[in-house]
Design an enzyme around this catalytic site. Structure first.
Site, mmCIF file in Angstrom:
data_model
loop_
_atom_site.group_PDB
_atom_site.id
_atom_site.type_symbol
_atom_site.label_atom_id
_atom_site.label_comp_id
_atom_site.label_asym_id
_atom_site.label_seq_id
_atom_site.Cartn_x
_atom_site.Cartn_y
_atom_site.Cartn_z
ATOM 1 N N SER A 1 0.805 -1.235 0.000
ATOM 2 C CA SER A 1 0.000 0.000 0.000
ATOM 3 C C SER A 1 0.836 1.282 0.000
ATOM 4 C CB SER A 1 -0.954 0.009 1.195
ATOM 5 O OG SER A 1 -0.222 -0.107 2.379
ATOM 6 N N GLU B 1 -1.313 8.401 6.984
ATOM 7 C CA GLU B 1 -0.163 7.547 7.316
ATOM 8 C C GLU B 1 0.991 7.894 6.377
ATOM 9 O OE1 GLU B 1 -1.292 3.422 6.987
ATOM 10 O OE2 GLU B 1 -2.982 3.657 8.339
ATOM 11 N N ARG C 1 -9.499 1.615 6.600
ATOM 12 C CA ARG C 1 -8.555 2.528 5.956
ATOM 13 C C ARG C 1 -8.687 3.898 6.598
ATOM 14 N NH1 ARG C 1 -5.495 -0.527 3.766
ATOM 15 N NH2 ARG C 1 -4.987 -0.680 1.559
ATOM 16 N N THR D 1 -1.969 -6.419 -1.188
ATOM 17 C CA THR D 1 -2.905 -5.849 -0.208
ATOM 18 C C THR D 1 -4.345 -6.121 -0.632
ATOM 19 O OG1 THR D 1 -2.949 -3.794 -1.471
ATOM 20 C CG2 THR D 1 -1.351 -3.935 0.333
ATOM 21 N N HIS E 1 -1.068 -0.035 11.473
ATOM 22 C CA HIS E 1 -1.613 -0.671 10.258
ATOM 23 C C HIS E 1 -1.053 -2.085 10.063
ATOM 24 C CE1 HIS E 1 -3.305 0.292 5.985
ATOM 25 N NE2 HIS E 1 -3.530 -0.972 6.316
ATOM 26 N N ASP F 1 -24.553 -2.930 4.927
ATOM 27 C CA ASP F 1 -23.783 -2.952 3.683
ATOM 28 C C ASP F 1 -24.754 -2.673 2.534
ATOM 29 O OD1 ASP F 1 -22.354 -3.700 1.337
ATOM 30 O OD2 ASP F 1 -21.047 -5.024 2.503
ATOM 31 N N GLY G 1 -3.668 -6.784 9.453
ATOM 32 C CA GLY G 1 -3.648 -7.840 8.424
ATOM 33 C C GLY G 1 -2.285 -8.485 8.252
ATOM 34 N N TYR G 2 -1.377 -8.233 9.200
ATOM 35 C CA TYR G 2 0.011 -8.657 9.004
ATOM 36 C C TYR G 2 0.360 -10.036 9.535
ATOM 37 C CZ TYR G 2 2.313 -4.624 6.904
ATOM 38 O OH TYR G 2 2.767 -3.666 6.031
ATOM 39 N N ASP H 1 -6.131 0.921 14.115
ATOM 40 C CA ASP H 1 -4.995 0.330 13.393
ATOM 41 C C ASP H 1 -4.659 1.121 12.137
ATOM 42 O OD1 ASP H 1 -3.099 -1.854 12.804
ATOM 43 O OD2 ASP H 1 -4.434 -2.304 11.126
HETATM 44 P P1 NAD Z 1 -14.380 -6.249 0.565
HETATM 45 O O1 NAD Z 1 -14.342 -5.505 -0.718
HETATM 46 O O2 NAD Z 1 -14.373 -7.735 0.531
HETATM 47 O O3 NAD Z 1 -15.662 -5.802 1.393
HETATM 48 C C1 NAD Z 1 -16.038 -4.465 1.540
HETATM 49 C C2 NAD Z 1 -17.536 -4.419 1.755
HETATM 50 O O4 NAD Z 1 -17.887 -3.067 2.068
HETATM 51 C C3 NAD Z 1 -18.338 -4.815 0.492
HETATM 52 O O5 NAD Z 1 -19.257 -5.827 0.807
HETATM 53 C C4 NAD Z 1 -19.026 -3.514 0.086
HETATM 54 O O6 NAD Z 1 -20.289 -3.718 -0.481
HETATM 55 C C5 NAD Z 1 -19.115 -2.792 1.432
HETATM 56 N N1 NAD Z 1 -19.306 -1.361 1.309
HETATM 57 C C6 NAD Z 1 -18.836 -0.519 0.349
HETATM 58 N N2 NAD Z 1 -19.258 0.744 0.589
HETATM 59 C C7 NAD Z 1 -20.009 0.694 1.719
HETATM 60 C C8 NAD Z 1 -20.717 1.675 2.468
HETATM 61 N N3 NAD Z 1 -20.748 2.967 2.114
HETATM 62 N N4 NAD Z 1 -21.386 1.280 3.586
HETATM 63 C C9 NAD Z 1 -21.376 -0.026 3.969
HETATM 64 N N5 NAD Z 1 -20.735 -1.004 3.278
HETATM 65 C C10 NAD Z 1 -20.053 -0.638 2.177
HETATM 66 O O7 NAD Z 1 -13.159 -5.695 1.445
HETATM 67 P P2 NAD Z 1 -12.365 -6.450 2.601
HETATM 68 O O8 NAD Z 1 -11.309 -7.312 1.983
HETATM 69 O O9 NAD Z 1 -13.323 -7.037 3.559
HETATM 70 O O10 NAD Z 1 -11.597 -5.216 3.269
HETATM 71 C C11 NAD Z 1 -12.304 -4.218 3.987
HETATM 72 C C12 NAD Z 1 -11.380 -3.065 4.373
HETATM 73 O O11 NAD Z 1 -10.326 -3.547 5.193
HETATM 74 C C13 NAD Z 1 -10.694 -2.376 3.192
HETATM 75 O O12 NAD Z 1 -10.697 -0.986 3.430
HETATM 76 C C14 NAD Z 1 -9.275 -2.862 3.266
HETATM 77 O O13 NAD Z 1 -8.382 -1.909 2.738
HETATM 78 C C15 NAD Z 1 -9.096 -2.984 4.765
HETATM 79 N N6 NAD Z 1 -8.009 -3.866 5.189
HETATM 80 C C16 NAD Z 1 -7.227 -3.455 6.232
HETATM 81 C C17 NAD Z 1 -6.199 -4.282 6.680
HETATM 82 C C18 NAD Z 1 -5.333 -3.870 7.842
HETATM 83 O O14 NAD Z 1 -4.232 -4.351 7.966
HETATM 84 N N7 NAD Z 1 -5.794 -3.015 8.718
HETATM 85 C C19 NAD Z 1 -5.954 -5.498 6.061
HETATM 86 C C20 NAD Z 1 -6.794 -5.909 5.024
HETATM 87 C C21 NAD Z 1 -7.824 -5.068 4.588
#
Ligand code: NAD
Length: 365
Positions: free
Chosen positions: A47, A247, A219, A68, A264, A148, A267-268, A242
């Site tokens: 990222s 960032e 995010r 990512t 952050h 959602d 997911g690590y 997190d």
């Molecule tokens: P995903 O695409 O599988 O799921 C996201 C969901 O959010 C989808 O079902 C979508 O319909 C829904 N969505 C979109 N806009 C919306 C809104 N306005 N209101 C409600 N729901 C909404 O994504 P994921 O793989 O589950 O990842 C989710 C988040 O986690 C992402 O932002 C990703 O970047 C983040 N992430 C963070 C880490 C970390 O280390 N902290 C690791 C992995 C992913």
């Protein structure tokens, strides 16, 4: 063939080296000149690398992979317009994030003596991560509310499967009112019908119940940090953060008031990184028609065994096991040392250093 690979993606460069020339780079430092000079054809990023026209213009890159789930650092439209193949690692670290959320809930439960069987979790975003968080929350004995709207629309048009029985759908911002644990798992989006930039802001955060546990692992930018900080003491909130706006320059005032704060790394887990590397190398092989021996990776991956419902029945045992395996409180202690650093650029370097030097942590759920 020359391939550029972020030095922080485990296993990938070793595997690629079997068949192509690999140049390792440090995430924030990659330049267009380097890609041009080396005739790079494939690029693997995390990222920290912004992939857009200024990075790729005039280069020979035809394949971009990101290790990512989030893809807001990638200009997908630009890649499409140039016919550059793109693959992400969506879902590969979903279980790692869900484990982090489970640990946060248990830590709050034992620190604040909150009854889990009387608690309700509101999960916003029911994709890869949200679904696993919902399943584990159900195993923990929580009532599960979900929100959602994009997915709800797909279900209503018969294009997606119905929500499971234990999940109750709830509109936004009602879900905020009716839950005493909030965890969001949405992508960061700025446009479209349901943009998520500052989805959580002063208007709806003010509806949070007293004493709510607010977990933020999606995010930076999905939550307006200023509003969260303002409400923390009024509402006696417990904050687990997190991901951060801007960032690696993070808001110290927010860090100071968190129950848990990390750089952050939700997911690590090592397993998440392995799954991500596997997906990327598989797609690379298919795209270029190159055969790579991935048995070492598969062997490592086979060490992961998913936990069943009974594993969640004794909360104190689960808490101890997660404490030892993921060591999130140790991460928090290390992260807090950023407060002792005066220089802003040194603070940013420390944030990146913690991520770069993240130790091997295996998943147990
Ligand atoms: P995903 O695409 O599988 O799921 C996201 C969901 O959010 C989808 O079902 C979508 O319909 C829904 N969505 C979109 N806009 C919306 C809104 N306005 N209101 C409600 N729901 C909404 O994504 P994921 O793989 O589950 O990842 C989710 C988040 O986690 C992402 O932002 C990703 O970047 C983040 N992430 C963070 C880490 C970390 O280390 N902290 C690791 C992995 C992913």
């Amino acid at each position: 063939m020359v391939v550029f690979c972020d030095e922080q993606i485990p296993f990938l460069s070793e595997l690629l080296k079997q068949k192509v020339d690999v140049v390792l780079f440090s995430g924030r430092k990659l330049s267009n000149t380097e890609l041009l000079k080396s005739n790079c054809e494939a690029l693997f990023v995390r990222s920290t690398t912004k992939v857009n026209s200024s990075l790729l213009q005039q280069t020979k890159v035809k394949f971009v992979g990101t290790a990512t789930s989030g893809i807001d650092h990638i200009d997908v439209d630009y890649l499409k317009s140039k016919d550059i193949y793109f693959v992400d690692a969506k879902g590969s670290n979903a279980n790692s994030v869900a484990e982090y959320v489970v640990f946060s809930i248990l830590h709050w439960h034992f620190t604040n003596q909150v009854e889990l069987s009387a608690s309700t979790i509101g999960i916003i975003g029911f994709g890869n991560i949200g679904k696993i968080v919902a399943k584990y929350s159900n195993y923990l004995g929580l009532k599960v509310l979900i929100n959602d709207p994009p997915l709800k629309e797909l279900i209503e048009s018969g294009l997606a499967e119905k929500f499971q029985d234990f999940c109750e759908y709830c509109e936004f911002p009602e879900i905020i009112k009716y839950s005493n644990i909030i965890s969001n798992h949405v992508p960061l989006t700025f446009s479209g019908k349901y943009p998520t930039y500052y989805l959580f802001n002063e208007n709806n955060l003010s509806l949070l119940q007293e004493g709510t546990l607010f977990i933020h692992t999606s995010r930076g930018g999905v939550v307006k940090e200023k509003s969260l900080i303002k409400l923390k003491f009024d509402k006696n909130l417990s904050l687990v953060v997190d991901v951060w706006e801007n960032e690696p320059q993070i808001n110290m005032n927010l860090l100071k008031i968190c129950l848990i704060a990390t750089p952050h790394i939700a997911g690590y887990s090592f397993d998440g990184k392995l799954r991500g590397a596997k997906k990327l190398v598989d797609e690379f092989q298919k795209f270029f028609g190159i055969k790579i021996d991935t048995s070492v990776l598969e062997q490592e991956l086979s060490r992961y065994k998913p936990a069943e419902k009974p594993f969640f029945s004794t909360h104190s045992k689960l808490y101890q096991q997660l404490k030892e395996s993921r060591q999130i409180l140790d991460d928090f202690e290390k992260f807090k040392k950023i407060l002792e650093i005066d220089d802003l650029s040194e603070k940013s370097k420390y944030f990146d250093f913690l991520r770069k030097s993240y130790p091997i942590r295996r998943e147990i759920l």
